[in-house]
Each structure stands twice: as C-alpha cells, then as structure tokens.
Design a protein around this motif. Structure first.
Motif, mmCIF file in Angstrom:
data_model
loop_
_atom_site.group_PDB
_atom_site.id
_atom_site.type_symbol
_atom_site.label_atom_id
_atom_site.label_comp_id
_atom_site.label_asym_id
_atom_site.label_seq_id
_atom_site.Cartn_x
_atom_site.Cartn_y
_atom_site.Cartn_z
ATOM 1 N N ILE A 8 0.869 -1.122 0.087
ATOM 2 C CA ILE A 8 -0.132 0.005 0.028
ATOM 3 C C ILE A 8 0.887 1.248 0.046
ATOM 4 N N GLN A 9 0.437 2.331 -0.848
ATOM 5 C CA GLN A 9 1.270 3.552 -0.784
ATOM 6 C C GLN A 9 0.936 4.357 0.484
ATOM 7 N N PRO A 10 1.981 4.940 0.713
ATOM 8 C CA PRO A 10 2.357 5.838 1.923
ATOM 9 C C PRO A 10 2.031 7.210 1.610
ATOM 10 N N PHE A 15 -5.528 6.219 5.288
ATOM 11 C CA PHE A 15 -6.206 4.999 4.498
ATOM 12 C C PHE A 15 -7.714 5.441 3.947
ATOM 13 N N HIS A 16 -8.075 5.269 3.004
ATOM 14 C CA HIS A 16 -9.467 5.399 2.657
ATOM 15 C C HIS A 16 -10.290 3.990 2.728
ATOM 16 N N LEU A 17 -11.664 4.189 2.785
ATOM 17 C CA LEU A 17 -12.411 3.092 3.216
ATOM 18 C C LEU A 17 -12.157 1.942 2.075
ATOM 19 N N VAL A 146 -5.798 -7.558 -3.574
ATOM 20 C CA VAL A 146 -5.617 -6.330 -3.977
ATOM 21 C C VAL A 146 -7.181 -6.008 -4.317
ATOM 22 N N GLY A 147 -7.424 -4.804 -4.795
ATOM 23 C CA GLY A 147 -8.787 -4.434 -5.237
ATOM 24 C C GLY A 147 -8.775 -4.469 -6.936
ATOM 25 N N GLU A 148 -9.833 -4.446 -7.568
ATOM 26 C CA GLU A 148 -10.084 -4.483 -8.768
ATOM 27 C C GLU A 148 -9.217 -3.756 -9.695
ATOM 28 N N ASP A 149 -8.932 -2.570 -9.269
ATOM 29 C CA ASP A 149 -8.054 -1.730 -10.012
ATOM 30 C C ASP A 149 -6.857 -2.156 -10.293
ATOM 31 N N GLN A 150 -6.296 -3.407 -9.571
ATOM 32 C CA GLN A 150 -4.675 -3.866 -9.621
ATOM 33 C C GLN A 150 -5.069 -5.298 -10.508
ATOM 34 N N LYS A 185 -14.579 -3.492 -5.405
ATOM 35 C CA LYS A 185 -14.605 -1.941 -5.939
ATOM 36 C C LYS A 185 -15.415 -1.274 -5.171
ATOM 37 N N ILE A 186 -15.112 -0.468 -4.297
ATOM 38 C CA ILE A 186 -15.784 0.425 -3.257
ATOM 39 C C ILE A 186 -15.938 1.697 -3.999
ATOM 40 N N TYR A 187 -16.890 2.185 -4.017
ATOM 41 C CA TYR A 187 -17.320 3.303 -4.880
ATOM 42 C C TYR A 187 -17.471 4.740 -4.156
ATOM 43 N N ILE A 194 -17.887 6.024 -9.956
ATOM 44 C CA ILE A 194 -16.359 5.751 -10.026
ATOM 45 C C ILE A 194 -15.971 5.359 -8.715
ATOM 46 N N LYS A 195 -14.873 4.733 -8.771
ATOM 47 C CA LYS A 195 -14.111 3.886 -7.504
ATOM 48 C C LYS A 195 -13.771 5.195 -6.482
ATOM 49 N N MET A 196 -13.721 4.846 -5.160
ATOM 50 C CA MET A 196 -13.500 5.669 -4.067
ATOM 51 C C MET A 196 -12.014 5.681 -4.597
ATOM 52 N N SER A 197 -11.337 6.975 -4.302
ATOM 53 C CA SER A 197 -9.774 7.212 -4.700
ATOM 54 C C SER A 197 -9.391 8.477 -4.109
ATOM 55 N N LYS A 198 -8.295 8.462 -3.556
ATOM 56 C CA LYS A 198 -7.586 9.626 -2.983
ATOM 57 C C LYS A 198 -7.401 10.590 -4.108
ATOM 58 N N SER A 199 -7.300 10.275 -5.137
ATOM 59 C CA SER A 199 -6.841 11.401 -6.331
ATOM 60 C C SER A 199 -8.171 11.825 -7.083
ATOM 61 N N ALA A 200 -8.851 10.982 -7.375
ATOM 62 C CA ALA A 200 -10.316 11.344 -8.148
ATOM 63 C C ALA A 200 -11.399 11.569 -7.437
HETATM 64 N N1 AQP Z 1 -12.072 2.007 -4.178
HETATM 65 C C1 AQP Z 1 -11.478 0.989 -4.123
HETATM 66 N N2 AQP Z 1 -11.950 -0.026 -3.798
HETATM 67 C C2 AQP Z 1 -11.422 -1.275 -3.580
HETATM 68 N N3 AQP Z 1 -10.233 -1.524 -3.325
HETATM 69 C C3 AQP Z 1 -9.300 -0.232 -3.662
HETATM 70 N N4 AQP Z 1 -8.345 0.055 -3.392
HETATM 71 C C4 AQP Z 1 -7.782 1.315 -3.809
HETATM 72 N N5 AQP Z 1 -9.120 1.939 -3.984
HETATM 73 C C5 AQP Z 1 -9.987 1.086 -3.943
HETATM 74 C C6 AQP Z 1 -6.944 -0.956 -3.237
HETATM 75 O O1 AQP Z 1 -6.244 -0.511 -2.144
HETATM 76 C C7 AQP Z 1 -5.028 -0.995 -2.140
HETATM 77 C C8 AQP Z 1 -3.977 0.046 -2.120
HETATM 78 O O2 AQP Z 1 -3.913 0.984 -3.273
HETATM 79 P P1 AQP Z 1 -2.771 2.080 -3.449
HETATM 80 O O3 AQP Z 1 -1.534 1.766 -2.691
HETATM 81 O O4 AQP Z 1 -2.995 2.178 -4.957
HETATM 82 O O5 AQP Z 1 -3.633 3.090 -2.695
HETATM 83 P P2 AQP Z 1 -4.246 4.384 -3.172
HETATM 84 O O6 AQP Z 1 -3.181 4.740 -4.223
HETATM 85 O O7 AQP Z 1 -4.332 5.233 -2.180
HETATM 86 O O8 AQP Z 1 -5.599 3.994 -3.960
HETATM 87 P P3 AQP Z 1 -6.279 5.097 -4.811
HETATM 88 O O9 AQP Z 1 -6.977 5.889 -4.080
HETATM 89 O O10 AQP Z 1 -7.086 4.410 -5.695
HETATM 90 O O11 AQP Z 1 -5.164 5.970 -5.484
HETATM 91 P P4 AQP Z 1 -5.155 6.830 -6.742
HETATM 92 O O12 AQP Z 1 -6.351 7.656 -6.501
HETATM 93 O O13 AQP Z 1 -3.909 7.362 -6.761
HETATM 94 O O14 AQP Z 1 -5.397 5.941 -7.869
HETATM 95 C C9 AQP Z 1 -4.993 -1.708 -3.556
HETATM 96 O O15 AQP Z 1 -4.945 -2.915 -3.490
HETATM 97 C C10 AQP Z 1 -6.124 -1.085 -4.176
HETATM 98 O O16 AQP Z 1 -6.470 -1.893 -5.329
#
Ligand code: AQP
Length: 332
Positions: A8-10, A15-17, A146-150, A185-187, A194-200
């Motif tokens: 996981i990235q620092p 961390f988000h949900l 990991v989550g689906e995005d990976q 994928k948590i939204y 869209i996926k819950m994400s720190k940047s989007a």
């Molecule tokens: N929305 C999500 N639903 C399920 N899994 C998720 N992960 C991230 N977002 C979701 C999973 O969290 C792990 C760590 O991911 P990371 O280190 O890439 O963390 P991050 O960069 O903070 O995640 P973000 O928010 O998705 O970053 P950005 O916005 O930069 O793309 C991974 O296993 C990931 O799948």
C-alpha cells in the motif's frame, strides 16, 4: 503454506475505506492461513512528487494503520519497500523483459498520467507496474490480495513471470489475484459510478479512516442514492444504495439479502443513519490504535526492521537465482 504479498502506498496520509475493504481487510484475514509479506511501498510513492519529511511521516503512519487494522508483525513480514534493495534490482530486470507497448496499455498509468498532464508524468510512473511485477515475483507469491483496479497489473506479472520462466527456466511462481467479489471496488459516495480514490474522489465522496468520526457520519448521511425509495442491491440501477449495502454488509458481517429484508419498507435515511453509526464504531477505535502506534516510533521502526530482515531472506534468494539465470557473472 501458500504465500501472499501486497503493498500500500504511503501517499495520502489516511487510508480510505476502499483501501481497507478492498485490500487491507483481506491482508489481515490471510495471515492466519498464509505466509504473508505486506509492505508500505515508498518506491511507488515517489512516482509522483513527494515532500521528504511528509513521505517519512506518512510511511510511519501507513505502518501504524496496518498494525491498527490487525496486521500482526509476528506472523507477517511487515516492511518498507525501500528497505529491501532487491525490489529495485529485480525491477530493472523486469523492465528489460517488458514491451514498451505492453507497458503503455496499463490503464492505471493512462488514467494517472492523464490526470497529471504529459509534462509532469515521470518515467517512474510509466514503469511502476513493472516495479510491481518485481515486488510480487520477488517473494514467489501465490496470491496477491488487492482491489479490482490492480487486476491488470497482476495479469502483467503473470505474463512477465511466464516469459522469464520460458526463456530462462522455471524461476518464478506465477501468482493469482486474490480479489473478493463483494469488495473488489468500493465506490465514491458522491459519484457511485467511479471508484473511491484519493486522487479522483471529491472530499465528500471519500471516507478517510482517520477523519473525525463526526465528519465520517456526515459523509455517509449525505451519500448520493437515487430517486426511487426501495433499499435493494442492484449495482446497475441503484449504484449508490448498493455501495452502501456492500459497506454495511462487510462491516457488520451480515449477508446483503438479510439487510434487504430488514430494511423492507424503510427509507434510505434509515440505512444511512445505521451505516453512519456502524462506521463511527469502526473508525473510532481504529483512530485510537493508530495513534498509540504513532506515539511509539521506536517500536514501529523495530517492527519494520524485523520485517525487512524476514523479507530480505526471500528476496535475496530470488534475486540471486534470477541474476544467475540471465547470465550475470557471480560477484563471489
Ligand atoms: N475504491 C477501492 N475499492 C477497492 N479497493 C481499492 N483500493 C484502492 N481503492 C479501492 C485498493 O487499495 C490497495 C492500496 O492501493 P494503493 O496503494 O494504490 O492506494 P491508493 O493509491 O491510495 O489508492 P487510490 O485511492 O486508488 O489511489 P489513486 O487515486 O492514486 O489511484 C490496492 O490493493 C487497491 O486495489
């Protein structure tokens, strides 16, 4: 025993949900039955600009959150990626086995570089999926939670691992993604498409675990739903409600069908109020535990040193074998 690895990235501080439900929760569960390697991926963090002091603080903060979530450093190797030099070393080899076109097809890179703009996109960001290939292969991991995005990055890892094995002889375990359907994928709470994400995500759509619990409750209560009134799981027609049901189901360990039954005839407000309470009950002790670990940086650093030691044993063996197979002259 099968082996798992994840990172996981620092970068964001809290961390988000999505991070927790999509990944970290599975890390905790898998350490019971697997040999586990979990790391804070600081090498990945610097693919975008980082303030040095903040990066250092966030690396400790990520470690504290992993411990607070239940990662047990006696059972799992919990370490910082840059403490194990073999990640960068194996990544170079993997870079030389990856096609430029192949790397260009990674959708995470395309999304992230589009958000940053071409001028600010680094070569490091371009090759970060290949560093991830090295991260995974280095530990001969069978599964990667990991989550689906990976998923695409795990596919790339399988392709490159197989390519190496074919060309140079069996060296790497070919990993499988470990992605739970319910939490893949948590939204975003404000835009459940869209996926819950720190940047989007917008701040209101993003649940940070270290937020003030009151703010968390407020975000849950103002989550976007739909104009219908029925509480039913239907990710296509009712994305917002379905996301809330998913979160509720996992945090309370109640099947979604049972939740649907118990909310029959009730309004969305009832679900939101209950979920807000469940969230607050979850994040409050999580925040306290994280703070306790943070208050004792010496212990944190000791845990990380021990984790890196465990990780290095495996990493060094894989790297030595890799170097030998590709024809590097032994240094000894
Ligand atoms: N929305 C999500 N639903 C399920 N899994 C998720 N992960 C991230 N977002 C979701 C999973 O969290 C792990 C760590 O991911 P990371 O280190 O890439 O963390 P991050 O960069 O903070 O995640 P973000 O928010 O998705 O970053 P950005 O916005 O930069 O793309 C991974 O296993 C990931 O799948």
């Amino acid at each position: 025993r099968l082996r798992v690895l994840s990172g996981i990235q620092p970068t964001a501080g809290s961390f988000h949900l999505g991070n927790y439900l999509g990944a970290v929760r599975q890390w905790v569960a898998l350490q019971e039955s697997h040999d586990a390697f979990y790391m804070v991926v600081d090498l990945h963090a610097i693919t975008v600009p980082q303030d040095p002091a903040e990066l250092r603080a966030n690396t400790r903060l990520a470690t504290a959150q992993l411990l607070a979530a239940g990662v047990d450093p006696d059972r799992s190797a919990l370490f910082v990626q840059s403490h194990v030099a073999e990640h960068a070393q194996l990544a170079w080899v993997m870079n030389c086995l990856t096609g430029f076109g192949e790397a260009s097809r990674m959708t995470q890179f395309k999304d992230k570089s589009a958000r940053q703009g071409a001028d600010r996109t680094t070569v490091g960001l371009f090759t970060y999926p290949v560093l991830q290939v090295a991260d995974i292969l280095l530990y001969q991991a069978h599964q990667v939670p990991v989550g689906e995005d990976q998923r695409q990055h795990i596919e790339l890892t399988r392709d490159i691992g197989e390519r190496f094995n074919t060309r140079f002889g069996d060296t790497f375990t070919i990993p499988e993604p470990y992605i739970l359907k319910e939490t893949a994928k948590i939204y975003d709470l404000q835009d459940p498409t869209i996926k819950m994400s720190k940047s989007a995500s917008s701040p209101k759509g993003l649940i940070n675990l270290l937020d003030d619990p009151k703010a968390t409750a407020k975000k849950v209560k103002s989550a976007v739903t739909d104009t219908d009134t029925v509480i039913r799981y239907d990710p296509v027609e009712k994305a917002g409600v379905s996301n809330l049901l998913t979160i509720m189901s996992v945090l309370t360990e109640t099947p979604i069908a049972d939740l649907e039954k118990s909310y029959e005839g009730k309004m969305y407000g009832a679900l939101k109020t209950d979920l807000a309470e469940v969230m607050v009950d979850f994040v409050t002790p999580f925040r306290t535990r994280t703070q306790e670990y943070l208050d004792d940086p010496e212990t944190l650093d000791k845990i990380l040193a021990k984790g890196a030691e465990k990780a290095r044993v495996v990493a060094a063996e894989t790297l030595a074998q890799t170097y030998e197979r590709i024809g590097f002259l032994s240094a000894r």
